[in-house]
Design an enzyme around this catalytic site. Structure first.
Site, PDB file in Angstrom:
ATOM      1  N   ASP A 156       0.830  -1.209   0.000  1.00  0.00           N
ATOM      2  CA  ASP A 156       0.000   0.000   0.000  1.00  0.00           C
ATOM      3  C   ASP A 156       0.867   1.264   0.000  1.00  0.00           C
ATOM      4  OD1 ASP A 156      -2.465   1.194  -0.155  1.00  0.00           O
ATOM      5  OD2 ASP A 156      -3.331  -0.035   1.438  1.00  0.00           O
ATOM      6  N   TRP A 189      -0.184   2.246  -7.068  1.00  0.00           N
ATOM      7  CA  TRP A 189       0.671   3.328  -7.590  1.00  0.00           C
ATOM      8  C   TRP A 189      -0.119   4.340  -8.442  1.00  0.00           C
ATOM      9  CZ3 TRP A 189       5.747   1.705 -10.622  1.00  0.00           C
ATOM     10  CH2 TRP A 189       6.433   2.841 -11.033  1.00  0.00           C
ATOM     11  N   PRO A 190      -0.847   3.909  -9.498  1.00  0.00           N
ATOM     12  CA  PRO A 190      -1.586   4.924 -10.271  1.00  0.00           C
ATOM     13  C   PRO A 190      -2.727   5.577  -9.484  1.00  0.00           C
ATOM     14  CG  PRO A 190      -2.038   2.722 -11.125  1.00  0.00           C
ATOM     15  CD  PRO A 190      -0.956   2.574 -10.103  1.00  0.00           C
ATOM     16  N   ASP A 217     -11.767   3.022  -3.352  1.00  0.00           N
ATOM     17  CA  ASP A 217     -12.103   1.741  -2.722  1.00  0.00           C
ATOM     18  C   ASP A 217     -13.577   1.434  -2.935  1.00  0.00           C
ATOM     19  OD1 ASP A 217      -9.545   1.778  -1.710  1.00  0.00           O
ATOM     20  OD2 ASP A 217     -10.158   1.653   0.396  1.00  0.00           O
TER      21      ASP A 217
END
Ligand SMILES: *[C@@H]1O[C@H](CO)[C@@H](O)[C@H](O)[C@H]1NC(C)=O
Ligand SMILES: *[C@@H]1O[C@H](CO)[C@@H](O)[C@H](O)[C@H]1NC(C)=O
Ligand SMILES: *[C@@H]1O[C@H](CO)[C@@H](O)[C@H](O)[C@H]1NC(C)=O
Length: 326
Positions: A156, A189-190, A217
């Protein structure tokens, strides 16, 4: 004709994937987060807290209920498992009350069922839920995960600086590779780039990670599900061009079988994730799932669409009427 054009386009635009031989089709499995979150009170909730019991139960249920036979293979242990301190040699250890036999024993149990084991950490100071992070210990932690028998590592981005994303994920991938144990590597990451308004370097991301989060999320609600579908349909930064064997855009977990969706909404959710060729990580309770939701998740034709070896992400080609909002 159309099919051959699509194939042509995809062969010529797909950039090199992470070379670990894994995730050649979208990863299928179970992940606790959306359903069980960070419940650590095992005295009040012995069957639902983040402890070894829950993950052993779920491995049993995946086998007994036909999910393994359908292709669901990975059992993912999300945030909230670490003890507050590293051991005397600097290695991570699991919370001793909730994982009395340690993570290796849990991984061994999951392997004994013919399944694979995935584990969560964070390359910042702390995990998103505030547990000890991997900062300054990337190599030690990569080796620990390999020694424990992890088959997947999801890393994360909380408590890490945005400017470090482009170093942190490739360095961790380098150390994972050095262990010699093939492990799927999954990154947000993106997603961090999107939040920071930075254009993602998808070729670098695809070379480093086997799947990556981009958008919000998922929650157990139709608003959340349709929000993801509408956003995904816009093909942000042409992300579909970077999606295929070895590396996948991940619209987040599947919430079918929980509380927030109607039967029809569950069909739209799962059907669209199959069309998107998305990883299928179930965040539900397989010990008590209702038969209708279970049949949907085991639908062979939908799974065949999802697991198509070409791995092309479905995209809207024509909009009829308005975007669905309710
Ligand atoms: C490590 O990387 C090399 C070169 O890309 C690759 O051939 C090898 O399979 C990788 N090993 C693991 C364990 O991922
Ligand atoms: C996406 O691809 C199209 C067609 O190749 C191109 O015109 C457009 O600029 C690209 N958009 C982004 C954000 O890269
Ligand atoms: C689900 O189906 C099985 C038989 O396939 C049956 O034994 C069971 O009672 C059903 N469960 C529910 C909750 O309807």
């Amino acid at each position: 004709m159309l099919a051959s054009i699509l194939l042509f386009t995809s062969l010529f635009t797909l950039v090199i994937a992470l070379d670990n031989g894994l995730a050649l089709t979208p990863t299928m499995g179970w992940r606790n987060w959306e359903r069980f979150r960070c419940e650590v009170d095992c005295e009040t909730y012995p069957n639902d807290c983040i402890g070894e019991r829950l993950f052993m139960d779920m491995a049993d249920a995946i086998v007994a209920s036909g999910f393994k036979a359908a292709g669901y293979e990975y059992v993912l242990l999300d945030d909230c498992w670490p003890a507050p301190h590293r051991d005397s040699s600097g290695r991570l250890q699991a919370d001793p009350k909730r994982f009395p036999h340690g993570i290796k024993a849990l991984a061994d149990y999951i392997h004994s069922k013919g399944l694979k084991f995935g584990i969560y950490e964070d390359f910042g100071k702390k995990t998103c839920a505030g547990y000890i992070g991997s900062e300054f210990y990337l190599q030690t932690d990569a080796q620990t995960f390999a020694d424990w028998g992890a088959d997947l590592v999801f890393f994360d981005h909380c408590y890490a600086a945005a400017k470090d994303m482009k170093y942190g994920f490739p360095i961790m991938e380098f150390f994972l590779n050095k262990t010699g144990r093939p492990m799927i590597f999954t990154c947000p990451w993106p997603m961090d780039n999107r939040i920071q308004h930075i254009k993602p370097d998808f070729p670098a991301i695809r070379k480093t990670c086997n799947m990556w989060r981009i958008y919000n999320d998922i929650e157990d609600s139709w608003d959340s599900v349709i929000g993801i579908i509408n956003w995904w349909s816009k093909d942000w930064y042409n992300m579909s061009a970077y999606h295929g064997p070895g590396g996948w855009n991940n619209p987040d977990m599947i919430v079918v079988g929980n509380f927030g969706l109607s039967p029809d909404q569950e069909k739209v959710h799962f059907g669209m994730w199959c069309i998107f060729a998305a990883p299928l990580l179930l965040a539900n309770d397989l010990r008590s799932i209702n038969n209708r939701s279970k049949a949907l998740l085991l639908n062979k034709r939908l799974l065949a669409i999802n697991q198509d070896p070409l791995g092309i992400q479905g995209k809207p080609i024509q909009m009829v009427g308005k975007l669905l909002t309710d």
